[in-house]
Design a protein around this motif. Sequence first.
Motif, PDB file in Angstrom:
ATOM      1  N   GLY A  20       0.786  -1.228   0.000  1.00 57.96           N
ATOM      2  CA  GLY A  20       0.000   0.000   0.000  1.00 57.96           C
ATOM      3  C   GLY A  20       0.812   1.269   0.000  1.00 57.96           C
ATOM      4  N   GLY A  21       2.111   1.183  -0.212  1.00 54.81           N
ATOM      5  CA  GLY A  21       2.929   2.384  -0.173  1.00 54.81           C
ATOM      6  C   GLY A  21       2.947   3.136  -1.487  1.00 54.81           C
ATOM      7  N   CYS A  22       3.426   4.351  -1.447  1.00 53.98           N
ATOM      8  CA  CYS A  22       3.539   5.176  -2.642  1.00 53.98           C
ATOM      9  C   CYS A  22       4.910   4.960  -3.278  1.00 53.98           C
ATOM     10  CB  CYS A  22       3.341   6.652  -2.286  1.00 53.98           C
ATOM     11  SG  CYS A  22       1.730   7.004  -1.552  1.00 53.98           S
ATOM     12  N   GLY A  23       5.057   5.414  -4.519  1.00 57.39           N
ATOM     13  CA  GLY A  23       6.349   5.372  -5.178  1.00 57.39           C
ATOM     14  C   GLY A  23       6.586   4.135  -6.016  1.00 57.39           C
ATOM     15  N   SER A  24       5.651   3.189  -6.050  1.00 61.94           N
ATOM     16  CA  SER A  24       5.804   1.991  -6.861  1.00 61.94           C
ATOM     17  C   SER A  24       5.275   2.249  -8.262  1.00 61.94           C
ATOM     18  CB  SER A  24       5.036   0.830  -6.224  1.00 61.94           C
ATOM     19  OG  SER A  24       5.008  -0.280  -7.089  1.00 61.94           O
ATOM     20  N   ASP A  25       5.793   1.484  -9.240  1.00 61.02           N
ATOM     21  CA  ASP A  25       5.250   1.607 -10.598  1.00 61.02           C
ATOM     22  C   ASP A  25       4.066   0.677 -10.796  1.00 61.02           C
ATOM     23  OD1 ASP A  25       6.515  -0.853 -10.688  1.00 61.02           O
ATOM     24  OD2 ASP A  25       7.360  -0.559 -12.691  1.00 61.02           O
ATOM     25  N   GLU A 212      -0.019  -4.117 -24.888  1.00 66.84           N
ATOM     26  CA  GLU A 212      -0.168  -3.158 -25.977  1.00 66.84           C
ATOM     27  C   GLU A 212      -0.821  -1.910 -25.404  1.00 66.84           C
ATOM     28  OE1 GLU A 212      -2.177  -4.750 -29.366  1.00 66.84           O
ATOM     29  OE2 GLU A 212      -1.031  -6.628 -29.347  1.00 66.84           O
ATOM     30  N   GLY A 213      -0.043  -0.835 -25.287  1.00 63.93           N
ATOM     31  CA  GLY A 213      -0.562   0.348 -24.607  1.00 63.93           C
ATOM     32  C   GLY A 213      -0.790   0.005 -23.148  1.00 63.93           C
ATOM     33  N   ASN A 214      -2.041   0.093 -22.714  1.00 61.92           N
ATOM     34  CA  ASN A 214      -2.390  -0.284 -21.345  1.00 61.92           C
ATOM     35  C   ASN A 214      -3.253  -1.546 -21.299  1.00 61.92           C
ATOM     36  OD1 ASN A 214      -1.025   1.829 -20.049  1.00 61.92           O
ATOM     37  ND2 ASN A 214      -2.735   3.236 -20.385  1.00 61.92           N
ATOM     38  N   VAL A 215      -3.310  -2.279 -22.410  1.00 62.59           N
ATOM     39  CA  VAL A 215      -4.092  -3.518 -22.464  1.00 62.59           C
ATOM     40  C   VAL A 215      -3.154  -4.708 -22.250  1.00 62.59           C
ATOM     41  CG1 VAL A 215      -5.603  -4.980 -23.846  1.00 62.59           C
ATOM     42  CG2 VAL A 215      -5.772  -2.487 -24.024  1.00 62.59           C
ATOM     43  N   VAL A 216      -3.435  -5.477 -21.226  1.00 64.02           N
ATOM     44  CA  VAL A 216      -2.604  -6.633 -20.882  1.00 64.02           C
ATOM     45  C   VAL A 216      -3.318  -7.904 -21.325  1.00 64.02           C
ATOM     46  CG1 VAL A 216      -1.451  -7.893 -19.030  1.00 64.02           C
ATOM     47  CG2 VAL A 216      -1.626  -5.398 -18.918  1.00 64.02           C
ATOM     48  N   ARG A 217      -2.569  -8.801 -21.986  1.00 66.38           N
ATOM     49  CA  ARG A 217      -3.133 -10.053 -22.484  1.00 66.38           C
ATOM     50  C   ARG A 217      -2.237 -11.211 -22.031  1.00 66.38           C
ATOM     51  NH1 ARG A 217      -6.396 -10.615 -26.945  1.00 66.38           N
ATOM     52  NH2 ARG A 217      -5.888  -8.451 -27.445  1.00 66.38           N
ATOM     53  N   LEU A 352      -0.302  -6.129 -15.316  1.00 68.59           N
ATOM     54  CA  LEU A 352      -1.610  -5.493 -15.174  1.00 68.59           C
ATOM     55  C   LEU A 352      -1.555  -4.350 -14.162  1.00 68.59           C
ATOM     56  CD1 LEU A 352      -4.622  -5.182 -15.527  1.00 68.59           C
ATOM     57  CD2 LEU A 352      -4.958  -7.072 -13.920  1.00 68.59           C
ATOM     58  N   LEU A 353      -0.925  -4.573 -13.033  1.00 75.09           N
ATOM     59  CA  LEU A 353      -0.837  -3.518 -12.016  1.00 75.09           C
ATOM     60  C   LEU A 353      -0.045  -2.320 -12.543  1.00 75.09           C
ATOM     61  CD1 LEU A 353      -0.292  -5.595  -8.749  1.00 75.09           C
ATOM     62  CD2 LEU A 353      -2.413  -4.606  -9.627  1.00 75.09           C
ATOM     63  N   ARG A 354       0.969  -2.583 -13.352  1.00 77.89           N
ATOM     64  CA  ARG A 354       1.702  -1.478 -13.962  1.00 77.89           C
ATOM     65  C   ARG A 354       0.811  -0.709 -14.931  1.00 77.89           C
ATOM     66  NH1 ARG A 354       7.291  -4.878 -14.974  1.00 77.89           N
ATOM     67  NH2 ARG A 354       8.233  -4.431 -12.947  1.00 77.89           N
ATOM     68  N   ALA A 355       0.007  -1.433 -15.707  1.00 78.08           N
ATOM     69  CA  ALA A 355      -0.898  -0.777 -16.660  1.00 78.08           C
ATOM     70  C   ALA A 355      -1.934   0.077 -15.929  1.00 78.08           C
ATOM     71  CB  ALA A 355      -1.585  -1.826 -17.532  1.00 78.08           C
ATOM     72  N   ARG A 358      -0.379   3.237 -14.784  1.00 81.82           N
ATOM     73  CA  ARG A 358      -0.237   4.189 -15.895  1.00 81.82           C
ATOM     74  C   ARG A 358      -1.572   4.849 -16.218  1.00 81.82           C
ATOM     75  NH1 ARG A 358       2.965  -0.012 -18.015  1.00 81.82           N
ATOM     76  NH2 ARG A 358       1.283  -0.661 -19.425  1.00 81.82           N
ATOM     77  N   MET A 359      -2.649   4.049 -16.219  1.00 81.88           N
ATOM     78  CA  MET A 359      -3.975   4.614 -16.485  1.00 81.88           C
ATOM     79  C   MET A 359      -4.314   5.709 -15.480  1.00 81.88           C
ATOM     80  SD  MET A 359      -6.451   1.376 -17.336  1.00 81.88           S
ATOM     81  CE  MET A 359      -5.874  -0.025 -18.282  1.00 81.88           C
ATOM     82  N   GLU A 360      -4.025   5.438 -14.212  1.00 84.85           N
ATOM     83  CA  GLU A 360      -4.346   6.424 -13.168  1.00 84.85           C
ATOM     84  C   GLU A 360      -3.555   7.705 -13.376  1.00 84.85           C
ATOM     85  OE1 GLU A 360      -4.301   8.833  -9.767  1.00 84.85           O
ATOM     86  OE2 GLU A 360      -2.519   7.692 -10.366  1.00 84.85           O
TER      87      GLU A 360
END
Length: 372
Positions: A20-25, A212-217, A352-355, A358-360
Amino acid sequence: MGEDQLSAEAGSPIESRSIGGCGSDMANRATPFLESHWYVAAWAGEIGTTPLARTILDRRIVLYRDAAGVVAALADRCPHRSYPLSRGEVKGDRIVCGYHGIEFGRDGRCALVPSTGNAPGALRVRAYPVVEQGPFVWIWMGDPAAPRHDRLVDQPWFTEPGWAHVTGYFPMRAHYLGLHENLMDLSHFPFLHGVAVGKPEHATARPKVTVEGNVVRSVVEHRDVTVMPAYGRRAGFAGPVDRVSESVVPTPAIHLGKVVMREASGRGEAHVRYIVHCPTPETEHSTHYFWAMARSHFIDDEDIDAEMRALGEKAFREDKAALEAIEELVVAERDPAFRERLIASDEAGVQLLRALARMEREDRADAVAVGA
Protein backbone atom coordinates in the motif's frame (compact mmCIF):
# COMPACT_ATOMS: atom_id res chain seq x y z
CA MET A 1 17.65 -6.32 -10.29
CA GLY A 2 15.84 -3.42 -8.63
CA GLU A 3 12.72 -3.55 -6.55
CA ASP A 4 9.37 -4.02 -8.31
CA GLN A 5 11.21 -5.33 -11.40
CA LEU A 6 10.01 -8.55 -13.00
CA SER A 7 12.63 -11.22 -13.53
CA ALA A 8 12.91 -12.60 -17.03
CA GLU A 9 14.51 -15.79 -15.73
CA ALA A 10 11.97 -18.58 -15.41
CA GLY A 11 11.31 -19.56 -11.83
CA SER A 12 13.53 -16.93 -10.26
CA PRO A 13 12.05 -14.60 -7.65
CA ILE A 14 11.04 -11.04 -8.22
CA GLU A 15 12.42 -8.79 -5.50
CA SER A 16 9.35 -7.48 -3.70
CA ARG A 17 6.52 -4.97 -3.79
CA SER A 18 4.73 -2.70 -1.39
CA ILE A 19 1.11 -3.55 -0.61
CA GLY A 20 0.00 0.00 0.00
CA GLY A 21 2.93 2.38 -0.17
CA CYS A 22 3.54 5.18 -2.64
CA GLY A 23 6.35 5.37 -5.18
CA SER A 24 5.80 1.99 -6.86
CA ASP A 25 5.25 1.61 -10.60
CA MET A 26 2.46 -0.87 -9.78
CA ALA A 27 -1.05 0.01 -8.66
CA ASN A 28 -1.74 -0.90 -5.05
CA ARG A 29 -4.01 0.07 -2.17
CA ALA A 30 -2.62 3.60 -2.16
CA THR A 31 -3.62 4.11 -5.80
CA PRO A 32 -6.81 6.22 -6.13
CA PHE A 33 -9.79 4.62 -7.81
CA LEU A 34 -9.76 5.13 -11.57
CA GLU A 35 -12.89 7.23 -12.04
CA SER A 36 -12.83 7.94 -15.77
CA HIS A 37 -14.12 4.50 -16.73
CA TRP A 38 -17.36 2.55 -17.06
CA TYR A 39 -18.13 0.12 -14.23
CA VAL A 40 -20.92 -2.40 -13.85
CA ALA A 41 -23.44 -0.83 -11.49
CA ALA A 42 -25.98 -3.65 -11.48
CA TRP A 43 -27.58 -6.39 -13.50
CA ALA A 44 -30.31 -5.03 -15.75
CA GLY A 45 -32.85 -7.23 -13.99
CA GLU A 46 -32.03 -5.72 -10.60
CA ILE A 47 -33.23 -2.26 -11.53
CA GLY A 48 -36.93 -1.40 -11.57
CA THR A 49 -39.25 1.28 -10.26
CA THR A 50 -38.14 0.62 -6.68
CA PRO A 51 -35.00 2.66 -5.96
CA LEU A 52 -31.84 0.57 -5.65
CA ALA A 53 -29.03 1.88 -3.43
CA ARG A 54 -25.45 0.95 -4.33
CA THR A 55 -22.04 2.24 -3.27
CA ILE A 56 -19.54 2.49 -6.14
CA LEU A 57 -16.01 3.88 -5.80
CA ASP A 58 -16.95 5.10 -2.31
CA ARG A 59 -19.93 7.06 -3.66
CA ARG A 60 -23.53 6.36 -2.73
CA ILE A 61 -25.72 6.10 -5.81
CA VAL A 62 -29.39 5.38 -6.41
CA LEU A 63 -30.53 3.51 -9.53
CA TYR A 64 -34.05 3.21 -10.89
CA ARG A 65 -36.11 3.01 -14.08
CA ASP A 66 -38.38 5.81 -15.20
CA ALA A 67 -41.84 5.40 -16.73
CA ALA A 68 -40.28 4.49 -20.10
CA GLY A 69 -38.08 1.83 -18.52
CA VAL A 70 -34.89 3.85 -18.98
CA VAL A 71 -32.27 3.46 -16.25
CA ALA A 72 -31.32 6.55 -14.24
CA ALA A 73 -28.44 6.93 -11.79
CA LEU A 74 -28.24 9.81 -9.30
CA ALA A 75 -26.23 10.67 -6.22
CA ASP A 76 -28.13 9.07 -3.34
CA ARG A 77 -28.37 12.27 -1.31
CA CYS A 78 -31.09 14.88 -1.40
CA PRO A 79 -29.43 18.34 -1.54
CA HIS A 80 -32.02 19.71 0.89
CA ARG A 81 -31.40 17.68 4.07
CA SER A 82 -29.11 14.86 2.92
CA TYR A 83 -31.86 12.25 3.10
CA PRO A 84 -31.07 9.16 0.97
CA LEU A 85 -33.15 9.32 -2.20
CA SER A 86 -33.11 5.51 -2.27
CA ARG A 87 -35.51 5.67 0.70
CA GLY A 88 -38.03 7.52 -1.42
CA GLU A 89 -40.11 6.32 -4.35
CA VAL A 90 -40.30 6.60 -8.13
CA LYS A 91 -43.28 8.48 -9.51
CA GLY A 92 -43.46 8.46 -13.30
CA ASP A 93 -40.19 9.90 -14.59
CA ARG A 94 -39.18 11.33 -11.22
CA ILE A 95 -37.70 10.09 -7.98
CA VAL A 96 -39.34 11.56 -4.89
CA CYS A 97 -37.42 12.21 -1.68
CA GLY A 98 -39.10 10.44 1.24
CA TYR A 99 -38.41 13.28 3.68
CA HIS A 100 -40.02 16.40 2.17
CA GLY A 101 -41.39 15.05 -1.10
CA ILE A 102 -38.97 16.98 -3.33
CA GLU A 103 -38.99 15.54 -6.86
CA PHE A 104 -36.02 15.12 -9.19
CA GLY A 105 -35.81 14.14 -12.84
CA ARG A 106 -33.39 11.61 -14.23
CA ASP A 107 -31.07 14.49 -15.15
CA GLY A 108 -30.79 15.37 -11.46
CA ARG A 109 -32.68 18.66 -11.78
CA CYS A 110 -35.33 19.51 -9.21
CA ALA A 111 -38.81 19.19 -10.73
CA LEU A 112 -40.91 20.24 -7.74
CA VAL A 113 -40.67 21.37 -4.11
CA PRO A 114 -44.17 20.61 -2.76
CA SER A 115 -44.00 23.11 0.11
CA THR A 116 -43.26 26.03 -2.23
CA GLY A 117 -44.77 24.85 -5.49
CA ASN A 118 -41.66 25.75 -7.49
CA ALA A 119 -38.45 24.05 -8.71
CA PRO A 120 -35.28 26.00 -7.80
CA GLY A 121 -32.54 25.54 -10.37
CA ALA A 122 -29.87 25.38 -7.69
CA LEU A 123 -31.55 22.36 -6.09
CA ARG A 124 -30.12 19.45 -8.04
CA VAL A 125 -28.21 16.22 -7.58
CA ARG A 126 -25.43 14.71 -9.65
CA ALA A 127 -26.64 12.50 -12.49
CA TYR A 128 -24.37 9.73 -13.77
CA PRO A 129 -24.32 8.55 -17.42
CA VAL A 130 -25.45 4.94 -17.73
CA VAL A 131 -25.54 2.41 -20.57
CA GLU A 132 -27.55 -0.80 -20.60
CA GLN A 133 -25.65 -3.51 -22.50
CA GLY A 134 -27.25 -6.95 -22.52
CA PRO A 135 -27.47 -8.10 -18.89
CA PHE A 136 -25.12 -5.32 -17.69
CA VAL A 137 -25.84 -1.75 -16.61
CA TRP A 138 -22.66 0.32 -16.87
CA ILE A 139 -22.12 3.61 -15.05
CA TRP A 140 -19.58 6.31 -15.96
CA MET A 141 -17.84 7.51 -12.80
CA GLY A 142 -15.82 10.33 -14.39
CA ASP A 143 -16.90 13.78 -15.53
CA PRO A 144 -20.65 13.38 -16.26
CA ALA A 145 -20.41 15.97 -19.03
CA ALA A 146 -17.76 14.01 -20.91
CA PRO A 147 -18.35 10.24 -20.80
CA ARG A 148 -15.81 8.28 -22.88
CA HIS A 149 -17.95 5.84 -24.85
CA ASP A 150 -14.79 4.51 -26.52
CA ARG A 151 -13.90 3.02 -23.13
CA LEU A 152 -17.06 0.90 -23.08
CA VAL A 153 -16.08 -2.63 -24.13
CA ASP A 154 -18.21 -4.23 -26.85
CA GLN A 155 -19.49 -7.68 -25.86
CA PRO A 156 -21.48 -9.23 -28.73
CA TRP A 157 -21.64 -12.59 -26.95
CA PHE A 158 -24.01 -10.94 -24.45
CA THR A 159 -25.95 -8.67 -26.81
CA GLU A 160 -26.31 -10.66 -30.04
CA PRO A 161 -28.49 -13.74 -30.70
CA GLY A 162 -26.94 -17.18 -30.90
CA TRP A 163 -25.44 -17.18 -27.41
CA ALA A 164 -26.49 -18.65 -24.07
CA HIS A 165 -25.24 -17.14 -20.86
CA VAL A 166 -25.38 -17.48 -17.09
CA THR A 167 -24.61 -14.71 -14.61
CA GLY A 168 -23.71 -14.34 -10.96
CA TYR A 169 -22.78 -11.82 -8.29
CA PHE A 170 -20.87 -11.87 -5.02
CA PRO A 171 -20.38 -9.02 -2.54
CA MET A 172 -16.71 -9.40 -1.72
CA ARG A 173 -15.00 -7.99 1.38
CA ALA A 174 -11.69 -7.36 -0.36
CA HIS A 175 -9.90 -4.77 -2.51
CA TYR A 176 -10.69 -5.02 -6.22
CA LEU A 177 -7.03 -5.20 -7.33
CA GLY A 178 -6.70 -8.55 -5.60
CA LEU A 179 -9.45 -9.95 -7.79
CA HIS A 180 -7.77 -8.71 -10.97
CA GLU A 181 -4.49 -10.32 -9.91
CA ASN A 182 -6.25 -13.56 -9.03
CA LEU A 183 -7.91 -13.72 -12.44
CA MET A 184 -4.58 -13.23 -14.24
CA ASP A 185 -2.95 -16.03 -12.25
CA LEU A 186 -4.12 -19.45 -13.44
CA SER A 187 -1.34 -21.25 -11.56
CA HIS A 188 -3.61 -21.30 -8.48
CA PHE A 189 -6.31 -23.38 -10.24
CA PRO A 190 -5.36 -26.90 -9.07
CA PHE A 191 -4.62 -25.82 -5.50
CA LEU A 192 -7.57 -23.54 -4.75
CA HIS A 193 -10.18 -25.12 -7.03
CA GLY A 194 -9.17 -28.78 -7.38
CA VAL A 195 -9.33 -31.17 -10.33
CA ALA A 196 -12.60 -29.74 -11.65
CA VAL A 197 -10.59 -26.79 -12.96
CA GLY A 198 -6.96 -27.94 -13.16
CA LYS A 199 -4.32 -30.51 -12.29
CA PRO A 200 -1.11 -29.89 -10.29
CA GLU A 201 1.03 -30.12 -13.43
CA HIS A 202 -0.98 -27.27 -14.97
CA ALA A 203 0.62 -24.88 -12.48
CA THR A 204 3.92 -25.18 -14.36
CA ALA A 205 2.46 -23.97 -17.68
CA ARG A 206 3.98 -20.57 -18.50
CA PRO A 207 1.58 -18.03 -20.02
CA LYS A 208 2.57 -15.75 -22.87
CA VAL A 209 2.06 -12.20 -21.61
CA THR A 210 1.89 -9.20 -23.94
CA VAL A 211 1.18 -5.52 -23.32
CA GLU A 212 -0.17 -3.16 -25.98
CA GLY A 213 -0.56 0.35 -24.61
CA ASN A 214 -2.39 -0.28 -21.35
CA VAL A 215 -4.09 -3.52 -22.46
CA VAL A 216 -2.60 -6.63 -20.88
CA ARG A 217 -3.13 -10.05 -22.48
CA SER A 218 -2.13 -13.46 -21.14
CA VAL A 219 -2.51 -16.77 -23.01
CA VAL A 220 -1.77 -20.20 -21.56
CA GLU A 221 -2.46 -23.76 -22.73
CA HIS A 222 -3.37 -26.64 -20.44
CA ARG A 223 -3.50 -30.21 -21.72
CA ASP A 224 -5.55 -33.14 -20.45
CA VAL A 225 -8.22 -31.00 -18.78
CA THR A 226 -11.37 -32.52 -17.30
CA VAL A 227 -14.47 -31.26 -19.10
CA MET A 228 -17.91 -30.71 -17.56
CA PRO A 229 -19.92 -33.98 -17.89
CA ALA A 230 -23.08 -32.63 -19.55
CA TYR A 231 -21.08 -30.51 -21.98
CA GLY A 232 -18.70 -33.37 -22.74
CA ARG A 233 -21.59 -35.67 -23.63
CA ARG A 234 -23.19 -33.12 -25.99
CA ALA A 235 -19.85 -32.26 -27.58
CA GLY A 236 -18.92 -35.92 -28.01
CA PHE A 237 -15.64 -35.57 -26.14
CA ALA A 238 -14.28 -39.04 -25.43
CA GLY A 239 -12.15 -37.83 -22.51
CA PRO A 240 -10.11 -34.87 -21.29
CA VAL A 241 -9.51 -31.96 -23.63
CA ASP A 242 -6.84 -29.37 -24.39
CA ARG A 243 -7.74 -25.89 -23.18
CA VAL A 244 -6.35 -22.54 -24.27
CA SER A 245 -7.22 -19.73 -21.85
CA GLU A 246 -6.87 -16.09 -22.86
CA SER A 247 -7.22 -13.23 -20.39
CA VAL A 248 -7.49 -9.62 -21.53
CA VAL A 249 -7.89 -6.56 -19.30
CA PRO A 250 -8.70 -3.42 -21.34
CA THR A 251 -10.00 -1.31 -18.43
CA PRO A 252 -9.97 -1.52 -14.61
CA ALA A 253 -13.63 -2.53 -14.71
CA ILE A 254 -13.60 -5.67 -16.80
CA HIS A 255 -11.58 -8.83 -17.18
CA LEU A 256 -12.34 -10.68 -20.43
CA GLY A 257 -11.67 -14.40 -20.40
CA LYS A 258 -11.88 -16.63 -23.46
CA VAL A 259 -11.57 -20.41 -23.29
CA VAL A 260 -11.13 -22.60 -26.37
CA MET A 261 -11.47 -26.34 -25.90
CA ARG A 262 -10.85 -29.12 -28.39
CA GLU A 263 -10.18 -32.84 -28.23
CA ALA A 264 -6.69 -33.77 -27.09
CA SER A 265 -6.13 -35.37 -30.50
CA GLY A 266 -6.32 -31.89 -32.04
CA ARG A 267 -9.17 -33.03 -34.27
CA GLY A 268 -12.74 -31.87 -34.15
CA GLU A 269 -14.46 -28.54 -33.68
CA ALA A 270 -13.17 -25.87 -31.32
CA HIS A 271 -15.61 -24.99 -28.55
CA VAL A 272 -15.46 -21.39 -27.36
CA ARG A 273 -16.65 -19.95 -24.07
CA TYR A 274 -16.36 -16.40 -22.77
CA ILE A 275 -15.94 -15.82 -19.04
CA VAL A 276 -16.31 -12.17 -18.07
CA HIS A 277 -15.47 -10.79 -14.65
CA CYS A 278 -16.39 -7.24 -13.67
CA PRO A 279 -14.85 -6.05 -10.40
CA THR A 280 -16.57 -2.82 -9.37
CA PRO A 281 -14.89 -1.22 -6.33
CA GLU A 282 -17.36 -0.49 -3.55
CA THR A 283 -14.95 0.84 -0.92
CA GLU A 284 -11.26 0.44 -0.15
CA HIS A 285 -12.07 -2.90 1.47
CA SER A 286 -15.00 -4.21 -0.58
CA THR A 287 -15.90 -5.03 -4.18
CA HIS A 288 -18.99 -5.84 -6.22
CA TYR A 289 -18.02 -9.01 -8.09
CA PHE A 290 -20.17 -9.48 -11.20
CA TRP A 291 -19.41 -12.46 -13.44
CA ALA A 292 -20.94 -14.02 -16.52
CA MET A 293 -20.29 -16.92 -18.91
CA ALA A 294 -21.40 -17.17 -22.54
CA ARG A 295 -21.27 -20.02 -25.05
CA SER A 296 -22.33 -20.47 -28.67
CA HIS A 297 -22.80 -24.26 -28.54
CA PHE A 298 -25.90 -26.08 -27.26
CA ILE A 299 -27.55 -22.79 -26.30
CA ASP A 300 -30.90 -24.41 -25.43
CA ASP A 301 -29.47 -27.04 -23.08
CA GLU A 302 -30.60 -26.22 -19.54
CA ASP A 303 -28.41 -28.98 -18.06
CA ILE A 304 -25.33 -27.23 -19.42
CA ASP A 305 -26.64 -23.91 -18.08
CA ALA A 306 -26.93 -25.44 -14.62
CA GLU A 307 -23.51 -27.07 -14.92
CA MET A 308 -21.83 -23.81 -15.95
CA ARG A 309 -23.54 -21.88 -13.17
CA ALA A 310 -22.57 -24.46 -10.53
CA LEU A 311 -18.94 -24.55 -11.66
CA GLY A 312 -18.73 -20.76 -11.76
CA GLU A 313 -20.31 -20.30 -8.36
CA LYS A 314 -18.03 -22.90 -6.78
CA ALA A 315 -14.78 -21.60 -8.28
CA PHE A 316 -15.51 -17.89 -7.89
CA ARG A 317 -16.77 -18.38 -4.34
CA GLU A 318 -13.44 -20.05 -3.55
CA ASP A 319 -11.61 -17.05 -5.06
CA LYS A 320 -13.79 -14.74 -2.98
CA ALA A 321 -13.02 -16.64 0.23
CA ALA A 322 -9.26 -16.57 -0.47
CA LEU A 323 -9.24 -12.84 -1.22
CA GLU A 324 -11.34 -12.06 1.87
CA ALA A 325 -8.89 -14.04 4.02
CA ILE A 326 -6.01 -11.99 2.56
CA GLU A 327 -7.92 -8.74 3.15
CA GLU A 328 -8.65 -9.64 6.76
CA LEU A 329 -4.96 -10.33 7.42
CA VAL A 330 -3.67 -7.24 5.60
CA VAL A 331 -6.07 -4.96 7.47
CA ALA A 332 -5.36 -6.58 10.83
CA GLU A 333 -1.60 -6.39 10.44
CA ARG A 334 -0.98 -2.91 9.05
CA ASP A 335 2.78 -3.28 8.70
CA PRO A 336 4.15 -0.61 6.34
CA ALA A 337 7.50 -2.40 6.24
CA PHE A 338 6.03 -5.65 4.90
CA ARG A 339 6.70 -6.33 1.22
CA GLU A 340 5.24 -9.25 -0.67
CA ARG A 341 7.74 -11.50 -2.42
CA LEU A 342 6.79 -12.15 -6.01
CA ILE A 343 7.72 -14.98 -8.35
CA ALA A 344 8.05 -15.21 -12.11
CA SER A 345 4.59 -16.73 -12.57
CA ASP A 346 3.17 -13.41 -11.31
CA GLU A 347 4.19 -11.75 -14.58
CA ALA A 348 0.67 -11.17 -15.94
CA GLY A 349 -0.55 -9.71 -12.66
CA VAL A 350 2.49 -7.46 -12.34
CA GLN A 351 2.07 -6.16 -15.89
CA LEU A 352 -1.61 -5.49 -15.17
CA LEU A 353 -0.84 -3.52 -12.02
CA ARG A 354 1.70 -1.48 -13.96
CA ALA A 355 -0.90 -0.78 -16.66
CA LEU A 356 -3.46 0.32 -14.07
CA ALA A 357 -0.89 2.63 -12.47
CA ARG A 358 -0.24 4.19 -15.90
CA MET A 359 -3.98 4.61 -16.49
CA GLU A 360 -4.35 6.42 -13.17
CA ARG A 361 -1.46 8.78 -13.94
CA GLU A 362 -2.76 9.47 -17.44
CA ASP A 363 -6.31 10.14 -16.23
CA ARG A 364 -4.97 12.48 -13.55
CA ALA A 365 -2.90 14.34 -16.13
CA ASP A 366 -5.93 14.63 -18.43
CA ALA A 367 -8.02 16.07 -15.59
CA VAL A 368 -5.35 18.66 -14.85
CA ALA A 369 -5.14 19.61 -18.53
CA VAL A 370 -8.92 20.04 -18.79
CA GLY A 371 -8.99 22.19 -15.65
CA ALA A 372 -6.10 24.38 -16.79
